[in-house]
Design a protein around this motif. Structure first.
Motif, PDB file in Angstrom:
ATOM      1  N   THR A 151       0.792  -1.166   0.018  1.00 45.40           N
ATOM      2  CA  THR A 151      -0.114  -0.098   0.204  1.00 45.40           C
ATOM      3  C   THR A 151       0.741   1.099  -0.087  1.00 45.40           C
ATOM      4  O   THR A 151       2.108   1.238   0.541  1.00 45.40           O
ATOM      5  CB  THR A 151      -0.893  -0.064   1.116  1.00 45.40           C
ATOM      6  OG1 THR A 151      -1.882   1.346   1.364  1.00 45.40           O
ATOM      7  CG2 THR A 151      -0.040   0.007   2.448  1.00 45.40           C
ATOM      8  N   ARG A 152       0.323   2.257  -0.347  1.00 41.36           N
ATOM      9  CA  ARG A 152       0.964   3.572  -0.412  1.00 41.36           C
ATOM     10  C   ARG A 152       0.776   4.227   1.015  1.00 41.36           C
ATOM     11  O   ARG A 152       1.180   5.476   1.185  1.00 41.36           O
ATOM     12  CB  ARG A 152       0.489   4.503  -1.425  1.00 41.36           C
ATOM     13  CG  ARG A 152       0.992   4.069  -2.844  1.00 41.36           C
ATOM     14  CD  ARG A 152       0.972   4.845  -3.825  1.00 41.36           C
ATOM     15  NE  ARG A 152       1.351   4.395  -5.281  1.00 41.36           N
ATOM     16  CZ  ARG A 152       2.511   4.187  -5.813  1.00 41.36           C
ATOM     17  NH1 ARG A 152       3.460   4.150  -4.819  1.00 41.36           N
ATOM     18  NH2 ARG A 152       2.670   3.668  -6.850  1.00 41.36           N
ATOM     19  N   ALA A 153      -0.224   3.731   1.781  1.00 38.70           N
ATOM     20  CA  ALA A 153      -0.373   4.176   3.287  1.00 38.70           C
ATOM     21  C   ALA A 153       0.821   4.084   3.943  1.00 38.70           C
ATOM     22  O   ALA A 153       1.694   3.296   3.942  1.00 38.70           O
ATOM     23  CB  ALA A 153      -1.565   3.577   3.651  1.00 38.70           C
ATOM     24  N   THR A 154       1.149   4.906   5.077  1.00 30.36           N
ATOM     25  CA  THR A 154       1.895   4.796   5.969  1.00 30.36           C
ATOM     26  C   THR A 154       1.585   4.713   7.384  1.00 30.36           C
ATOM     27  O   THR A 154       2.536   4.733   8.123  1.00 30.36           O
ATOM     28  CB  THR A 154       3.040   6.210   5.962  1.00 30.36           C
ATOM     29  OG1 THR A 154       1.833   7.248   6.237  1.00 30.36           O
ATOM     30  CG2 THR A 154       3.336   6.497   4.497  1.00 30.36           C
ATOM     31  N   ASN A 155       0.414   4.450   7.874  1.00 36.61           N
ATOM     32  CA  ASN A 155       0.030   4.326   9.101  1.00 36.61           C
ATOM     33  C   ASN A 155      -0.748   2.729   9.148  1.00 36.61           C
ATOM     34  O   ASN A 155      -1.574   2.639   8.805  1.00 36.61           O
ATOM     35  CB  ASN A 155      -1.070   5.275   9.657  1.00 36.61           C
ATOM     36  CG  ASN A 155      -1.444   5.215  11.046  1.00 36.61           C
ATOM     37  OD1 ASN A 155      -0.795   4.356  11.444  1.00 36.61           O
ATOM     38  ND2 ASN A 155      -2.610   5.836  11.275  1.00 36.61           N
ATOM     39  N   PRO A 156       0.344   1.995   9.988  1.00 41.93           N
ATOM     40  CA  PRO A 156      -0.148   0.546  10.176  1.00 41.93           C
ATOM     41  C   PRO A 156      -1.545   0.610  10.840  1.00 41.93           C
ATOM     42  O   PRO A 156      -2.246  -0.586  10.724  1.00 41.93           O
ATOM     43  CB  PRO A 156       1.058  -0.020  10.936  1.00 41.93           C
ATOM     44  CG  PRO A 156       1.973   0.583  10.608  1.00 41.93           C
ATOM     45  CD  PRO A 156       1.733   2.123  10.540  1.00 41.93           C
ATOM     46  N   ALA A 157      -1.597   1.526  11.632  1.00 45.95           N
ATOM     47  CA  ALA A 157      -2.925   1.383  12.420  1.00 45.95           C
ATOM     48  C   ALA A 157      -4.013   1.367  11.793  1.00 45.95           C
ATOM     49  O   ALA A 157      -5.244   0.997  12.293  1.00 45.95           O
ATOM     50  CB  ALA A 157      -2.891   2.594  13.413  1.00 45.95           C
ATOM     51  N   LEU A 158      -4.261   2.001  10.480  1.00 51.31           N
ATOM     52  CA  LEU A 158      -5.411   1.802   9.478  1.00 51.31           C
ATOM     53  C   LEU A 158      -5.955   0.454   9.281  1.00 51.31           C
ATOM     54  O   LEU A 158      -7.158   0.581   8.892  1.00 51.31           O
ATOM     55  CB  LEU A 158      -4.996   2.516   8.226  1.00 51.31           C
ATOM     56  CG  LEU A 158      -4.645   4.055   8.031  1.00 51.31           C
ATOM     57  CD1 LEU A 158      -3.915   4.478   6.962  1.00 51.31           C
ATOM     58  CD2 LEU A 158      -5.829   4.804   8.651  1.00 51.31           C
ATOM     59  N   TYR A 159      -5.204  -0.587   9.529  1.00 51.81           N
ATOM     60  CA  TYR A 159      -5.537  -1.944   9.084  1.00 51.81           C
ATOM     61  C   TYR A 159      -5.803  -2.826  10.234  1.00 51.81           C
ATOM     62  O   TYR A 159      -5.982  -3.994  10.323  1.00 51.81           O
ATOM     63  CB  TYR A 159      -4.602  -2.315   8.202  1.00 51.81           C
ATOM     64  CG  TYR A 159      -4.172  -1.585   7.010  1.00 51.81           C
ATOM     65  CD1 TYR A 159      -5.045  -1.399   6.012  1.00 51.81           C
ATOM     66  CD2 TYR A 159      -2.927  -0.923   6.849  1.00 51.81           C
ATOM     67  CE1 TYR A 159      -5.024  -0.524   5.025  1.00 51.81           C
ATOM     68  CE2 TYR A 159      -2.785  -0.085   5.682  1.00 51.81           C
ATOM     69  CZ  TYR A 159      -3.738   0.073   4.886  1.00 51.81           C
ATOM     70  OH  TYR A 159      -3.750   0.948   3.759  1.00 51.81           O
ATOM     71  N   GLU A 160      -5.424  -2.201  11.464  1.00 47.25           N
ATOM     72  CA  GLU A 160      -5.629  -3.188  12.807  1.00 47.25           C
ATOM     73  C   GLU A 160      -7.121  -3.798  12.888  1.00 47.25           C
ATOM     74  O   GLU A 160      -7.215  -5.011  13.045  1.00 47.25           O
ATOM     75  CB  GLU A 160      -4.950  -2.409  13.812  1.00 47.25           C
ATOM     76  CG  GLU A 160      -3.716  -2.204  13.782  1.00 47.25           C
ATOM     77  CD  GLU A 160      -3.163  -1.595  15.077  1.00 47.25           C
ATOM     78  OE1 GLU A 160      -4.043  -0.754  15.870  1.00 47.25           O
ATOM     79  OE2 GLU A 160      -1.943  -1.358  15.310  1.00 47.25           O
ATOM     80  N   GLN A 161      -7.899  -2.896  12.849  1.00 43.34           N
ATOM     81  CA  GLN A 161      -9.595  -3.522  13.031  1.00 43.34           C
ATOM     82  C   GLN A 161      -9.665  -4.491  11.953  1.00 43.34           C
ATOM     83  O   GLN A 161     -10.510  -5.389  12.103  1.00 43.34           O
ATOM     84  CB  GLN A 161     -10.427  -2.303  12.995  1.00 43.34           C
ATOM     85  CG  GLN A 161     -10.347  -1.333  14.332  1.00 43.34           C
ATOM     86  CD  GLN A 161     -11.409  -0.524  14.587  1.00 43.34           C
ATOM     87  OE1 GLN A 161     -12.100   0.322  13.314  1.00 43.34           O
ATOM     88  NE2 GLN A 161     -11.778  -0.025  15.683  1.00 43.34           N
TER      89      GLN A 161
END
Length: 389
Positions: free
Chosen positions: A345-355
């Motif tokens: 992904t081009r996202a940089t925040n791992p917390a986006l995917y925890e849920q």
């Protein structure tokens, strides 16, 4: 040690005749004609989990299979639904617990889950079959687990192989001396180093190979030379991707026919790999043995006692438009399973995917973000890096 019943010491001919009679009594409910010999079983089609799931979607909850005497309804990842009964040794787990020496006067500290999935009830039913009492502990709240085990005097642990170590270490930290002397484990690989850890603490640890659909398939005895096939199932080893049995000793996929009259399954594919061992166990039980769990015939992998399937990884990817690909990696730190989820992904925040990971994979894991194109182009979505030597 005495045997659970006389079925365990039958001759090969007696066992084949008994299982053939039991199978022929069930086949008409599947619209099949009786067999003249067990060798004819190999000509019947294999039923795979994906097919069972599709059948269940079309005809919920059990896909129109010949099910009777349902007392409990269970849901496993997929989702796949399984019936449950409460009659004597319904999942045949008592045979394994007896082999471990569990009986009257024992208190089984049952750390298998009771929520939706049947593992907790499978072991509770087996404990009742041998006359033991049960503490329905489940998992989590380790300090309370130790307190209960100490106060009640739990003598037997039932759960995944690594969770007992967590309880014992917490007991050491709290200065508590537990009475647990036997461990009945399933739901994950029992690594030799972990079994030795329990042995060094005076705990006899044996494993059983069981599934939510089939109950007890094969189990260890005190001889610890392979897993002895349960008397209520017929086990075949077939070449992965086919329905044809392989020669004894060759590694293949485990196919099981359950003779449970309330939930008979004919040639049900487990997706697990194993091999038939020659000879019989030194403990005196005469049924054939399998070598044990030797991996998966597909990419489906068991992590922390839970199956992770390729379709679950696809669900994770489908939840986020910016995810290109994802891969689940199973590994170990010490004696504990760990899960890492690599996401392109081009996202940089791992917390986006925890849920989303918790919702789709049913457990927490470390999230590792990678730029698009970083994962190998090999079709893998689940990779098991654990060593089983």
């Amino acid at each position: 040690m005495s045997h659970f019943d006389s079925l365990e010491t039958r001759s090969r001919d007696e066992r084949d005749a008994g299982q053939l009679a039991a199978l022929n009594a069930l086949l008409p409910r599947w619209g099949r004609n009786p067999l003249a010999d067990l060798s004819e079983l190999a000509a019947l089609p294999v039923l795979r989990k994906a097919e069972l799931s599709e059948h269940q979607k079309a005809r919920p909850p059990f896909g129109g299979l010949p099910v009777g005497n349902v007392v409990h309804y269970f849901q496993s990842p997929g989702p796949i639904y399984e019936p449950g009964g409460i009659s004597h040794d319904w999942w045949r787990m008592g045979r394994f617990l007896h082999a471990l020496g569990v009986g009257r006067g024992d208190i089984v500290h049952n750390c298998f889950g009771y929520h939706l999935t049947p593992a907790g009830m499978i072991f509770e039913n087996g404990a009742r079959a041998v006359g033991a009492a049960i503490l329905p502990a489940g998992t989590g709240q380790t300090e309370l687990q130790v307190r209960a085990a100490a106060d009640i005097g739990s003598t037997v642990y039932a759960g995944t192989p690594d969770y007992l170590k967590v309880i014992l270490e917490k007991a050491d930290e709290l200065g508590e001396r537990l009475k647990i002397s036997r461990a009945a484990v399933s739901g994950g690989a029992l690594f030799p180093s972990l079994r030795q850890y329990y042995t060094d603490r005076g705990i006899a640890c044996l494993q059983v190979y069981a599934t939510a659909d089939l109950g007890n398939i094969a189990y260890e005895s005190s001889a610890m030379e392979g897993l002895i096939m349960d008397e209520g199932v017929i086990v075949e080893i077939v070449r992965p991707g086919s329905d044809r049995p392989v020669p004894d000793g060759e590694v293949g996929e485990v196919i099981v026919t359950s003779l449970n009259p309330d939930y008979p399954l004919v040639r049900f594919a487990t997706g697990d790999l194993s091999a038939i061992l020659p000879g019989t166990s030194p403990c005196g039980r005469t049924n054939r043995r399998i070598k044990g769990w030797m991996g998966r015939a597909d990419q489906t992998t068991k992590i922390k006692g839970m199956f992770v399937r390729p379709e679950q990884v696809a669900q994770l990817v489908g939840r986020h438009d910016e995810i290109v690909r994802a891969r689940v990696i199973a590994s170990r730190v010490g004696e504990m399973d760990t899960m890492t989820v690599q996401i392109e992904t081009r996202a940089t925040n791992p917390a986006l995917y925890e849920q989303s990971i918790m919702a789709t994979l049913k457990m927490r894991g470390t999230v590792e973000l990678l730029p698009p194109g970083a994962l190998p182009n090999d079709g893998k979505v689940i990779e098991d890096r654990r060593s089983y030597d």
